[in-house]
Motif scaffolding. Structure first.
Motif, PDB file in Angstrom:
ATOM      1  N   ASN A 154     -18.918   4.930 -18.844  1.00 42.26           N
ATOM      2  CA  ASN A 154     -17.780   4.043 -18.637  1.00 42.26           C
ATOM      3  C   ASN A 154     -16.531   4.527 -19.357  1.00 42.26           C
ATOM      4  N   ILE A 155     -16.687   5.168 -20.497  1.00 42.34           N
ATOM      5  CA  ILE A 155     -15.520   5.737 -21.165  1.00 42.34           C
ATOM      6  C   ILE A 155     -14.902   6.830 -20.300  1.00 42.34           C
ATOM      7  N   ILE A 156     -15.742   7.739 -19.802  1.00 37.23           N
ATOM      8  CA  ILE A 156     -15.241   8.821 -18.950  1.00 37.23           C
ATOM      9  C   ILE A 156     -14.655   8.257 -17.656  1.00 37.23           C
ATOM     10  N   GLY A 157     -15.359   7.295 -17.051  1.00 37.47           N
ATOM     11  CA  GLY A 157     -14.870   6.702 -15.813  1.00 37.47           C
ATOM     12  C   GLY A 157     -13.537   5.999 -15.994  1.00 37.47           C
ATOM     13  N   ASN A 158     -13.386   5.249 -17.068  1.00 38.82           N
ATOM     14  CA  ASN A 158     -12.113   4.571 -17.318  1.00 38.82           C
ATOM     15  C   ASN A 158     -10.992   5.565 -17.578  1.00 38.82           C
ATOM     16  N   LEU A 159     -11.264   6.604 -18.323  1.00 37.49           N
ATOM     17  CA  LEU A 159     -10.228   7.596 -18.608  1.00 37.49           C
ATOM     18  C   LEU A 159      -9.767   8.285 -17.324  1.00 37.49           C
ATOM     19  N   VAL A 160     -10.708   8.684 -16.494  1.00 32.25           N
ATOM     20  CA  VAL A 160     -10.348   9.414 -15.272  1.00 32.25           C
ATOM     21  C   VAL A 160      -9.631   8.508 -14.281  1.00 32.25           C
ATOM     22  N   SER A 161     -10.251   7.390 -13.940  1.00 30.54           N
ATOM     23  CA  SER A 161      -9.691   6.530 -12.896  1.00 30.54           C
ATOM     24  C   SER A 161      -8.386   5.884 -13.334  1.00 30.54           C
ATOM     25  N   CYS A 162      -8.310   5.398 -14.541  1.00 26.19           N
ATOM     26  CA  CYS A 162      -7.098   4.710 -14.996  1.00 26.19           C
ATOM     27  C   CYS A 162      -5.946   5.690 -15.198  1.00 26.19           C
ATOM     28  N   THR A 163      -6.256   6.912 -15.642  1.00 30.16           N
ATOM     29  CA  THR A 163      -5.198   7.908 -15.800  1.00 30.16           C
ATOM     30  C   THR A 163      -4.591   8.272 -14.453  1.00 30.16           C
ATOM     31  N   LEU A 164      -5.426   8.492 -13.440  1.00 29.10           N
ATOM     32  CA  LEU A 164      -4.910   8.844 -12.112  1.00 29.10           C
ATOM     33  C   LEU A 164      -4.090   7.704 -11.523  1.00 29.10           C
ATOM     34  N   ALA A 165      -4.590   6.470 -11.641  1.00 30.43           N
ATOM     35  CA  ALA A 165      -3.849   5.331 -11.099  1.00 30.43           C
ATOM     36  C   ALA A 165      -2.532   5.128 -11.846  1.00 30.43           C
ATOM     37  N   ALA A 166      -2.563   5.230 -13.159  1.00 34.28           N
ATOM     38  CA  ALA A 166      -1.340   5.045 -13.945  1.00 34.28           C
ATOM     39  C   ALA A 166      -0.326   6.137 -13.656  1.00 34.28           C
ATOM     40  N   TYR A 167      -0.787   7.354 -13.458  1.00 33.45           N
ATOM     41  CA  TYR A 167       0.127   8.457 -13.120  1.00 33.45           C
ATOM     42  C   TYR A 167       0.806   8.207 -11.772  1.00 33.45           C
ATOM     43  N   GLY A 168       0.039   7.710 -10.816  1.00 34.15           N
ATOM     44  CA  GLY A 168       0.630   7.391  -9.522  1.00 34.15           C
ATOM     45  C   GLY A 168       1.682   6.300  -9.614  1.00 34.15           C
ATOM     46  N   PHE A 169       1.392   5.257 -10.367  1.00 33.35           N
ATOM     47  CA  PHE A 169       2.346   4.155 -10.503  1.00 33.35           C
ATOM     48  C   PHE A 169       3.584   4.568 -11.303  1.00 33.35           C
ATOM     49  N   ALA A 170       3.427   5.478 -12.244  1.00 27.80           N
ATOM     50  CA  ALA A 170       4.536   5.820 -13.136  1.00 27.80           C
ATOM     51  C   ALA A 170       5.398   6.961 -12.616  1.00 27.80           C
ATOM     52  N   ARG A 171       4.800   7.911 -11.886  1.00 24.21           N
ATOM     53  CA  ARG A 171       5.517   9.144 -11.576  1.00 24.21           C
ATOM     54  C   ARG A 171       5.711   9.409 -10.078  1.00 24.21           C
ATOM     55  N   LEU A 172       4.760   9.056  -9.270  1.00 27.57           N
ATOM     56  CA  LEU A 172       4.855   9.396  -7.853  1.00 27.57           C
ATOM     57  C   LEU A 172       5.729   8.396  -7.110  1.00 27.57           C
ATOM     58  N   LYS A 173       6.384   8.883  -6.059  1.00 27.43           N
ATOM     59  CA  LYS A 173       7.252   8.036  -5.239  1.00 27.43           C
ATOM     60  C   LYS A 173       6.488   7.614  -3.995  1.00 27.43           C
ATOM     61  N   ALA A 174       6.358   6.320  -3.796  1.00 31.33           N
ATOM     62  CA  ALA A 174       5.643   5.782  -2.633  1.00 31.33           C
ATOM     63  C   ALA A 174       6.204   4.405  -2.317  1.00 31.33           C
ATOM     64  N   ARG A 175       6.282   4.096  -1.042  1.00 28.33           N
ATOM     65  CA  ARG A 175       6.801   2.802  -0.619  1.00 28.33           C
ATOM     66  C   ARG A 175       5.813   1.695  -1.004  1.00 28.33           C
ATOM     67  N   GLY A 176       6.326   0.686  -1.667  1.00 27.77           N
ATOM     68  CA  GLY A 176       5.500  -0.469  -2.026  1.00 27.77           C
ATOM     69  C   GLY A 176       4.641  -0.296  -3.259  1.00 27.77           C
ATOM     70  N   LYS A 177       4.881   0.784  -4.041  1.00 30.03           N
ATOM     71  CA  LYS A 177       4.014   0.996  -5.212  1.00 30.03           C
ATOM     72  C   LYS A 177       4.237  -0.079  -6.277  1.00 30.03           C
ATOM     73  N   ASN A 178       5.452  -0.601  -6.390  1.00 30.39           N
ATOM     74  CA  ASN A 178       5.705  -1.662  -7.368  1.00 30.39           C
ATOM     75  C   ASN A 178       4.962  -2.942  -7.003  1.00 30.39           C
ATOM     76  N   LEU A 179       4.885  -3.216  -5.698  1.00 32.35           N
ATOM     77  CA  LEU A 179       4.128  -4.379  -5.250  1.00 32.35           C
ATOM     78  C   LEU A 179       2.646  -4.201  -5.539  1.00 32.35           C
ATOM     79  N   LEU A 180       2.136  -3.004  -5.301  1.00 32.50           N
ATOM     80  CA  LEU A 180       0.732  -2.735  -5.603  1.00 32.50           C
ATOM     81  C   LEU A 180       0.458  -2.861  -7.097  1.00 32.50           C
ATOM     82  N   PHE A 181       1.416  -2.423  -7.909  1.00 31.43           N
ATOM     83  CA  PHE A 181       1.225  -2.544  -9.358  1.00 31.43           C
ATOM     84  C   PHE A 181       1.204  -4.006  -9.785  1.00 31.43           C
ATOM     85  N   LEU A 182       2.034  -4.824  -9.157  1.00 33.55           N
ATOM     86  CA  LEU A 182       2.004  -6.261  -9.449  1.00 33.55           C
ATOM     87  C   LEU A 182       0.674  -6.872  -9.057  1.00 33.55           C
TER      88      LEU A 182
END
Length: 278
Positions: A92-120
Motif C-alpha cells: 500500500n505504501i508503494i501503491g499510494n506513492l505511485v498512483s497518487c504521484t501520477l494523479a497529482a502530477y496530472g492535476f498540477a502540470r498537465l493541460k486538459a479540459r475539465g481537470k479542475n472539475l475532476l480535481f474538485l
C-alpha cells in the motif's frame, strides 16, 4: 566585557520567560499523554500477581523481559501476523506513492479540459463517510471473489487516495513551471519531467505520504476484520484482538507486552518523522 543595552536585556528576559512558561505547560501535558503507554510497558514487564497490587507498583521488580518473547510466541502466531501486515503495508505504501504521484502530477502540470472539475470531484470524495461506501465495496469485492484474500486490502491503494493526491498536487504547484519548460526544450517527455525534475525535488512530500500510509495501514483494523476469515491471513491488528478475546482476560502481562511490541513501530516512526507530521 561586552556591553548589553537595556532593551536587549529586557528582550532576552521576555523571551526566556515565554520559553520557560511554554515548557512548564508542555511538559506536564506530555507526561499525561505518555502515561498510558508507560503503564502498558510497565504491565508488560510484571508478574501476574504484581498487576493488581495496591498501591500500584509502577516500576516492576524484577522486570520480566521474557514476557515479550513468551507473549509473542506462546499463545498466537504473531510472526505470521507480522509477515501478513508487512505484505499489506509495503504494497500500500508503494501503491499510494505511485498512483497518487501520477494523479497529482496530472492535476498540477498537465493541460486538459475539465481537470479542475475532476480535481474538485476527487476532493469531494474526502467528504463522503467511509460507512457510506462500506457495504457497496464489500458487495463489489464479494462478486469479484476477492474476499478472504489480501486483494481488497491492497488493490485499492493503486487507484489513489484523495488526501495524498491533494497533498502532492499542492507541493507540485510550489515548484516553478520554468523547470518543466527547460526540460521540455532539452527533449524531455512528460514522464521525463516528472522523473528527472519533479520527483527529486519532492522528497519531503513523498516521505510524508509514505509515513502516513505506513501508520494508516499498520493500524488498520476494520478492513481486515471485514474481508479476512482465514486465521493464516490475519494482520497484527486482528491477531491482537483475537489474542485479547482468547487469553487477554487472564494473561494481562502477555497482552500488554504484545501490545507494546505492536505499537512500538508507530512510536519510532513518529519520533523519527516529527518534522514531516508538522
Amino acid at each position: 566585557q561586552t556591553y548589553q543595552a537595556p532593551w536587549y536585556r529586557r528582550s532576552l528576559f521576555r523571551k526566556t520567560s515565554k520559553t520557560t512558561l511554554l515548557y512548564l505547560i508542555i511538559i506536564p501535558g506530555a507526561a499525561v499523554l505518555i502515561l498510558p503507554f508507560l503503564w502498558m510497558l510497565s504491565t508488560g514487564l510484571k508478574l501476574p500477581k504484581q498487576i493488581f497490587v495496591m498501591p500500584p507498583q509502577f516500576i516492576p521488580d524484577p522486570p520480566q523481559w521474557k514476557n515479550f518473547y513468551e507473549g509473542w510466541t506462546k499463545y498466537a502466531n504473531f510472526n505470521l501476523y507480522l509477515r501478513n501486515t508487512l505484505v499489506v503495508v509495503s504494497n500500500n505504501i508503494i501503491g499510494n506513492l505511485v498512483s497518487c504521484t501520477l494523479a497529482a502530477y496530472g492535476f498540477a502540470r498537465l493541460k486538459a479540459r475539465g481537470k479542475n472539475l475532476l480535481f474538485l470531484l476527487v476532493l469531494g470524495t474526502m467528504m463522503v463517510p467511509m460507512w457510506v461506501t462500506l457495504i457497496p465495496q464489500y458487495v463489489l469485492f464479494s462478486r469479484l471473489h476477492w474476499t478472504n484474500s489480501f486483494l481488497p486490502l491492497t488493490i485499492p491503494a493503486w487507484f489513489g487516495w484523495p488526501f495524498f493526491i491533494f497533498l502532492l498536487r499542492q507541493f507540485f504547484l510550489t515548484i516553478p513551471i520554468d523547470l518543466d519548460d527547460a526540460a521540455r526544450i532539452d527533449g524531455a517527455s512528460s514522464f521525463g519531467v516528472l522523473w528527472y525534475i519533479l520527483l527529486p525535488l519532492c522528497g519531503p512530500a513523498l516521505a510524508t505520504v509514505a509515513v502516513f500510509a505506513f501508520i494508516g495501514n499498520w493500524n488498520n483494523f476494520l478492513s481486515p476484520l471485514i474481508y479476512l476469515r482465514d486465521t493464516n491471513l490475519y494482520t497484527l491488528a486482528i491477531g491482537l484482538q483475537r489474542f485479547q478475546g482468547t487469553h487477554g482476560n487472564v494473561q494481562y502481562h502477555y497482552m500488554m507486552a504484545v501490545s507494546t511490541l505492536i505499537v512500538l513501530p508507530i512510536v519510532l516512526v513518529f519520533f523519527l518523522a516529527q518534522r514531516l507530521f508538522v
